[in-house]
Every structure is written in structure tokens, then in C-alpha cells.
Design an enzyme around this catalytic site. Structure first.
Site, short mmCIF file in Angstrom:
data_model
loop_
_atom_site.label_atom_id
_atom_site.label_comp_id
_atom_site.label_asym_id
_atom_site.label_seq_id
_atom_site.Cartn_x
_atom_site.Cartn_y
_atom_site.Cartn_z
N LYS A 206 27.96 54.16 -51.59
CA LYS A 206 27.03 53.46 -50.69
C LYS A 206 26.91 54.21 -49.36
O LYS A 206 25.83 54.47 -48.88
CB LYS A 206 27.54 52.03 -50.47
CG LYS A 206 26.66 51.21 -49.55
CD LYS A 206 27.15 49.77 -49.47
CE LYS A 206 26.38 49.04 -48.38
NZ LYS A 206 26.77 47.65 -48.22
N GLU A 212 37.48 60.08 -50.99
CA GLU A 212 37.79 60.32 -52.41
C GLU A 212 36.57 60.84 -53.16
O GLU A 212 36.65 61.81 -53.92
CB GLU A 212 38.27 59.03 -53.08
CG GLU A 212 39.59 58.49 -52.58
CD GLU A 212 39.47 57.58 -51.37
OE1 GLU A 212 38.42 57.65 -50.65
OE2 GLU A 212 40.40 56.82 -51.11
N GLY A 267 29.36 46.64 -51.57
CA GLY A 267 29.89 47.58 -52.56
C GLY A 267 30.38 46.88 -53.82
O GLY A 267 30.09 47.29 -54.94
N ARG A 268 31.12 45.79 -53.64
CA ARG A 268 31.71 45.11 -54.81
C ARG A 268 30.71 44.22 -55.53
O ARG A 268 31.06 43.56 -56.51
CB ARG A 268 32.97 44.34 -54.38
CG ARG A 268 32.77 43.44 -53.17
CD ARG A 268 34.13 43.05 -52.56
NE ARG A 268 33.98 42.27 -51.34
CZ ARG A 268 33.84 42.78 -50.12
NH1 ARG A 268 33.80 44.08 -49.96
NH2 ARG A 268 33.73 42.00 -49.07
N GLU A 353 39.07 41.71 -51.87
CA GLU A 353 38.39 42.37 -50.75
C GLU A 353 37.44 41.37 -50.07
O GLU A 353 37.17 41.47 -48.89
CB GLU A 353 37.62 43.62 -51.23
CG GLU A 353 37.26 44.56 -50.09
CD GLU A 353 36.73 45.92 -50.56
OE1 GLU A 353 37.45 46.93 -50.40
OE2 GLU A 353 35.61 45.98 -51.08
N HIS A 384 53.26 39.63 -74.38
CA HIS A 384 54.47 40.39 -74.68
C HIS A 384 55.00 41.10 -73.45
O HIS A 384 55.83 42.00 -73.56
CB HIS A 384 54.19 41.38 -75.81
CG HIS A 384 53.81 40.69 -77.08
ND1 HIS A 384 54.73 40.23 -77.99
CD2 HIS A 384 52.60 40.30 -77.56
CE1 HIS A 384 54.12 39.63 -78.99
NE2 HIS A 384 52.82 39.65 -78.74
N LYS A 512 42.61 54.29 -43.41
CA LYS A 512 41.71 55.46 -43.40
C LYS A 512 41.84 56.21 -42.07
O LYS A 512 41.81 57.43 -42.02
CB LYS A 512 40.26 55.02 -43.57
CG LYS A 512 39.90 54.47 -44.94
CD LYS A 512 38.42 54.15 -45.00
CE LYS A 512 38.05 53.36 -46.24
NZ LYS A 512 36.66 52.92 -46.25
O1 F6P Z 1 37.15 51.25 -48.60
C1 F6P Z 1 36.62 50.14 -49.24
C2 F6P Z 1 35.21 50.41 -49.68
O2 F6P Z 1 34.38 50.48 -48.58
C3 F6P Z 1 34.71 49.37 -50.65
O3 F6P Z 1 34.26 48.23 -50.03
C4 F6P Z 1 33.67 50.12 -51.39
O4 F6P Z 1 33.33 49.50 -52.58
C5 F6P Z 1 34.37 51.45 -51.57
O5 F6P Z 1 35.11 51.64 -50.38
C6 F6P Z 1 33.49 52.62 -51.82
O6 F6P Z 1 32.58 52.81 -50.79
P1 F6P Z 1 31.33 53.76 -50.96
O7 F6P Z 1 30.48 53.21 -52.05
O8 F6P Z 1 30.63 53.73 -49.63
O9 F6P Z 1 31.84 55.13 -51.30
#
Ligand code: F6P
Length: 548
Positions: A206, A212, A267-268, A353, A384, A512
């Protein structure tokens, strides 16, 4: 806004809880032959059985009164109108607008949101079909055979969960993979079996600033360029899903290869937007639309059904009942459906979240528990592993069991056993097994009275433990869409009751911010920075191991 604990219904529920402390569900079933009918509900092919809960019809009335006094209906309307209910980020919350099959204009602050959605969906459909029919070719002229979605959090968990859940709908000749972790092992192990000439990368972010995702996307680009040796190859092997066009361009992806979404898609809550491209590639456009239609059906139910007969409201209010009046901290989700093996991680982000907050809409610390710890695993595997604690542990754990009436994979009679196990677990949680019965059994098996007396307490199941059962016909795209939207709205309901903002996520920021100086301290000879004693000790140890 009146503080939650000052609402009349809250006080009524406190009193009611005192009266319910010794409530025994087993007696309630014995006394009321209609209990299942009164405490279950259908929506489409979904059946929610909530009769195995420590509630009476009176409890449900008080909970619905709390929902009314919390202005749930007005908040729901505000969300659907596109008001900026995510007030700390000044954003509307409009994921419901992403899945309406007919799109009458929805003008929010002068912009027709639905027209924008329709345009992007049209571009996505065209792209998906061009991959499927082979008219989109890789740089060397070969069709795409593997798609790698690079994203994390909401840009990974939703699409990955849906792709796993619907893998029996997968189109032929295309495999979809997901890479999220910063750990290079994730990307490296995925790339191992892939051919750069036939691989497409979807960079899903987003913000397009997420460490990452950018790290993995850069490594993937380097891998591709090392093999194809032509910068122009990026245009045929990389597409982006984002709200941030400048950053996408800076990464080197042409805006023509970008599918946008908007800041009003959390995002979620984003798998319904361009973030769902990997889903549409895996299951085809028609099935992706069926997924959206299922979610829309649940939206309509959520918006129109009276609170008393409203599935997300009932699930949400039951969660409030346990978390705030019975003092439960966790909540277990057990899909008896291997295809839903990623549902729990998805729900963990969706729920924790969203509702892992301690400040209310009046900017004050709350004085009650908010979002629970969500955990679980597919049945029967969980049986189990950790069910011992659910049945005999000292904690009360509200649970959801999900199961299909019909399996897509009818291997021998395995599905019958799966169903039977699911129902047996909720029955065992409810019924338990008393010491007297166990002692009698042991004696009948030939054990002495003394030995039986000593062993029996270990074998007692206290019972009277709550569960919801969600039964669906079979796991198809429409049903999955309904299930996901059900949980989205449940989380919304609870956020409204707790008077928190379910749509921001400031709690992810501090870590972060602290990472870059620590990274510098790990490798630089001079920079150490100010850290606590533990962190300094760990940094020193890592540096020693590196000979610094
Ligand atoms: O760090 C949390 C977050 O902002 C989430 O809310 C989001 O889904 C995820 O990181 C990934 O964010 P992006 O889609 O901006 O890479």
C-alpha cells in the site's frame, strides 16, 4: 461520548453476569428443547450455532442493548457513507465499496469512489486474462508460469490465505507463490524452483515504503536481471499494487504496470482491492468476482438485518461478553478445513492489529480489556497439540469451530470423520465428563476403588466450555467471501463497543523506528547509540561474533 462503563446496558450486564456465574449450559439444553433454534442463525449457506455459549435469550437482549447504546447502527452507517471514521489517520474506511456488484455512484468528498473501483477492476480483469490466455509474454517471449506476490501483513496474509483456501479452483499452468519475510531464506527458497523467463513478480505494498517488501523486491529484480541481462525485462516481469505511484516509479516499475488502490482501503482489509490480483490470477476472474459477491452478501446482511439476527453483531457481542464480563484473554479459532490453514494468521492481523488498542475515541486510556489474543490451528491437528488446555486447562477460552458439510476432496470417508471430530469436540467442551462417571468406568474395567479414586480427577472434563460452530456447505469462493466479511464486520462491531479506532495501527511504528540505529550499531565500528543494557549486551555479543 459516554464512557463505556457508564452505559446503562454495561451496568445491567455486570449484574446479569453475577446471576450467570453458575449458569450451566447442559441444564439449559435439558430445560429448553428450542435452545438450538433460538440461538442459531442462517445467512445464505452459513449456519452459526451459538447455542453452546454461556448465554440465555436475556443475555443476548442485554448485549444488543449495549450495541444500541454504543451507537453501533450510526457508526455502521458512517462507515458505509465514507465518513473519516479512521480519525487518527483522517481516512474513510470503505472496503465494503470494493465488493458491491452493482455500482451506483458513491460520492465521497466529491469523488465517485465506485467509478474508480470499477476502472481498476476492469484493468485487473484485462491483465489476468492476458496472463491466462498467453497474450502477456515474458521478456524472452515465453508465457508466464509462476507468479510471486511480494508483500507483507495485509499485502500478503489475505491473498495468501485465499489462494490456499481456494487452491482447488486454481487455473492450470500457473502457480502462485508468496514471499513476505525479510529473512532472505524466504525469497531464496521460493526462487530455487523458478525460471526467470516465465516468472512474474507482483510487488504488493500500500505504502511502497515497507522495508521487507522493498528488500525482497530489489533482490528479486537483481535475480531477474542477472538471468535476463536486460533492464527492459522488468517491464514484462514486474507489476505493482500500491497507492504510491512516485515510489513505484522510483523502484523502476512503469505506471502502466501498476494497479492502484486508495488510502481508504486498510491494509488488512485490502484483499478485495488490487491487492487481490494474485487471487484473481490463481482462481480466474469469475471466481474472484464470486469471492467479492460473497463478501457483498455479508455486507448486505450486516447493514440490513436487525441486530438480534445479525451474524457479525452476534459474534462480536459474544466476544464482548466473554472478554469484558467473564475476563477471558484469548479466543481460539479452529477451522476443520485444511484449506483454511492460513485463516488464523489472517485473523490475527485482522483482529489484533485492528482492536489491539488502549486509547478510546475521546483520546483517553480505556479502563477495560479490548482485543483478545487470537490463536488456533486447523482441526484435527489442534486436537493432537493443544486441545488438552482447551478442555482441562484453568482458563476459559471462547472458541469458533468452522467446518464444511461437504468436502471438495471426497477421499474415502475421511470427511465424515472430520465432521464427526469437529462436532465431538464442541460436544465434549459442552458436556464434559464427571468424576463419578470416570470412577465407575475405571472400576468396571477392573481397577481397584483406591486406584480409580486417585486417577479419576486427572481424567475429569469440567465441560460447560463455550464454542460457536460455523457450518457451511462447501468452501467455494462465495462462501469464503462471506466468511471473511463476517469476521471483518465482527471486528468492527467490537471496536465500536470498545470505543476505539479499529483502523489505524500506530503500535507497529516504534519497532520500525528503532531498527535503523541498531542495524548501524551491528556493523559499524564507531556507532553504538543509546540503548538499554540488554540491547547493548546483545549488540556487543553479535559484534564479538563478527570480530568487531
Ligand atoms: O506494519 C504494519 C503494516 O502497515 C500493516 O498494517 C500492513 O498491512 C503492512 O504493514 C504492509 O504495509 P504495506 O502494504 O504498505 O507494505
Amino acid at each position: 461520548m459516554k464512557p463505556l462503563k457508564h452505559l446503562p446496558a454495561w451496568k445491567t450486564l455486570e449484574q446479569h453476569h453475577k446471576a450467570m456465574r453458575d449458569f450451566d449450559m447442559r441444564a439449559a439444553f435439558r430445560e429448553d428443547a428450542q435452545r438450538f433454534d433460538n440461538l442459531s442463525l442462517r445467512c445464505g449457506n452459513l449456519l452459526l450455532d451459538f447455542s453452546k455459549n454461556r448465554v440465555t435469550t436475556e443475555t443476548m437482549q442485554h448485549l444488543m442493548q449495549l450495541a444500541r447504546e454504543s451507537d453501533l447502527e450510526a457508526m455502521r452507517a458512517a462507515m458505509c457513507r465514507g465518513e473519516r471514521i479512521n480519525f487518527t489517520e483522517k481516512r474513510a474506511v470503505l472496503h465494503v465499496a470494493l465488493r458491491a456488484p452493482v455500482r451506483p455512484p458513491l460520492v465521497v468528498e466529491g469523488v465517485d469512489v465506485e467509478a474508480g473501483v470499477a476502472k481498476v477492476l476492469g484493468r485487473m480483469q484485462h491483465f489476468v486474462e492476458s496472463i491466462h490466455n498467453g497474450s502477456w509474454l515474458g521478456h524472452t517471449g515465453k508465457p508466464i508460469r509462476d507468479v510471486v506476490n511480494i508483500g507483507i501483513g495485509g499485502s500478503d496474509l489475505g491473498p495468501a490465505m485465499v489462494c490456499h483456501a481456494l487452491d482447488h479452483y486454481a487455473v492450470e499452468n500457473l502457480r502462485v507463490h508468496f514471499v513476505s519475510n525479510l529473512d532472505p531464506a524466504h525469497l531464496a527458497s521460493t526462487l530455487k524452483s523458478l525460471d526467470p523467463e516465465t516468472t512474474l513478480f507482483i510487488v504488493a505494498s500500500k505504502t511502497f515504503t515497507t522495508l521487507e517488501t522493498l528488500a525482497n523486491a530489489n533482490s528479486a529484480k537483481a535475480w531477474l536481471l542477472a538471468a535476463l541481462r536486460a533492464p527492459a525485462a522488468v517491464a514484462r516481469h514486474f507489476v505493482a499494487l500500491s497507492t504510491n505511484q512516485p515510489a513505484v516509479e522510483a523502484f523502476g516499475i512503469d505506471p502502466d504496470n501498476m494497479f492502484i488502490f486508495w488510502d481508504w482501503v486498510g491494509g488488512r482489509y485490502s484483499l478485495w482491492s488490487a491487492i487481490g490480483l494474485s487471487i484473481a490470477l490463481q482462481i480466474g476472474w469469475g471466481n474472484f468476482q464470486a469471492l467479492l459477491a460473497g463478501a457483498h452478501a455479508m455486507d448486505v446482511h450486516f447493514k440490513e438485518a436487525p441486530l438480534e439476527a445479525n451474524m457479525p453483531v452476534i459474534l462480536g457481542m459474544l466476544g464482548i461478553w466473554y472478554a469484558n464480563f467473564w475476563g477471558t484473554d484469548t479466543y481460539g479459532v479452529f477451522p476443520y478445513d485444511q484449506r483454511l490453514r492460513l485463516l488464523v494468521p489472517f485473523l490475527q492481523q485482522l483482529d489484533m492489529e485492528s482492536n489491539g488498542k488502549n486509547v478510546n475515541r475521546a483520546n483517553k486510556l480505556v479502563n477495560y480489556n479490548t482485543g483478545p489474543i487470537v490463536w488456533g490451528a486447523p482441526g484435527t491437528n489442534g486436537q493432537h497439540a493443544f486441545f488438552e488446555l482447551v478442555h482441562q486447562g484453568t482458563r476459559l477460552i471462547p472458541t469458533d469451530f468452522l467446518v464444511a458439510a461437504v468436502n471438495h476432496t471426497p477421499l474415502a470417508d475421511q470427511h465424515e470423520w472430520l465432521l464427526a471430530n469437529c462436532l465431538a469436540q464442541t460436544e465434549a467442551l459442552l458436556k464434559g465428563k464427571s468424576r463419578a462417571v470416570i470412577e465407575a468406568e475405571l472400576i468396571a474395567q477392573g481397577m481397584s476403588r483406591e486406584e480409580a479414586k486417585a486417577l479419576a480427577p486427572h481424567k475429569v472434563f469440567p465441560g460447560n466450555r463455550p464454542s460457536n460452530t460455523l457450518l457451511y456447505q462447501k468452501l467455494d469462493p462465495h462462501t469464503l467471501g462471506m466468511l471473511i466479511a463476517l469476521y471483518e464486520h465482527k471486528v468492527f462491531v467490537q471496536g465500536v463497543i470498545w470505543q476505539i479506532n479499529s483502523f489505524d495501527q500506530w503500535g507497529v511504528e516504534l519497532g520500525k523506528q528503532l531498527a535503523p540505529p541498531i542495524r548501524a550499531a551491528l556493523s559499524s565500528v564507531r556507532v553504538i547509540g543509546e540503548h538499554d543494557g540488554s540491547t547493548l549486551g546483545l549488540i556487543a555479543d553479535i559484534r564479538r561474533r563478527r570480530g568487531l
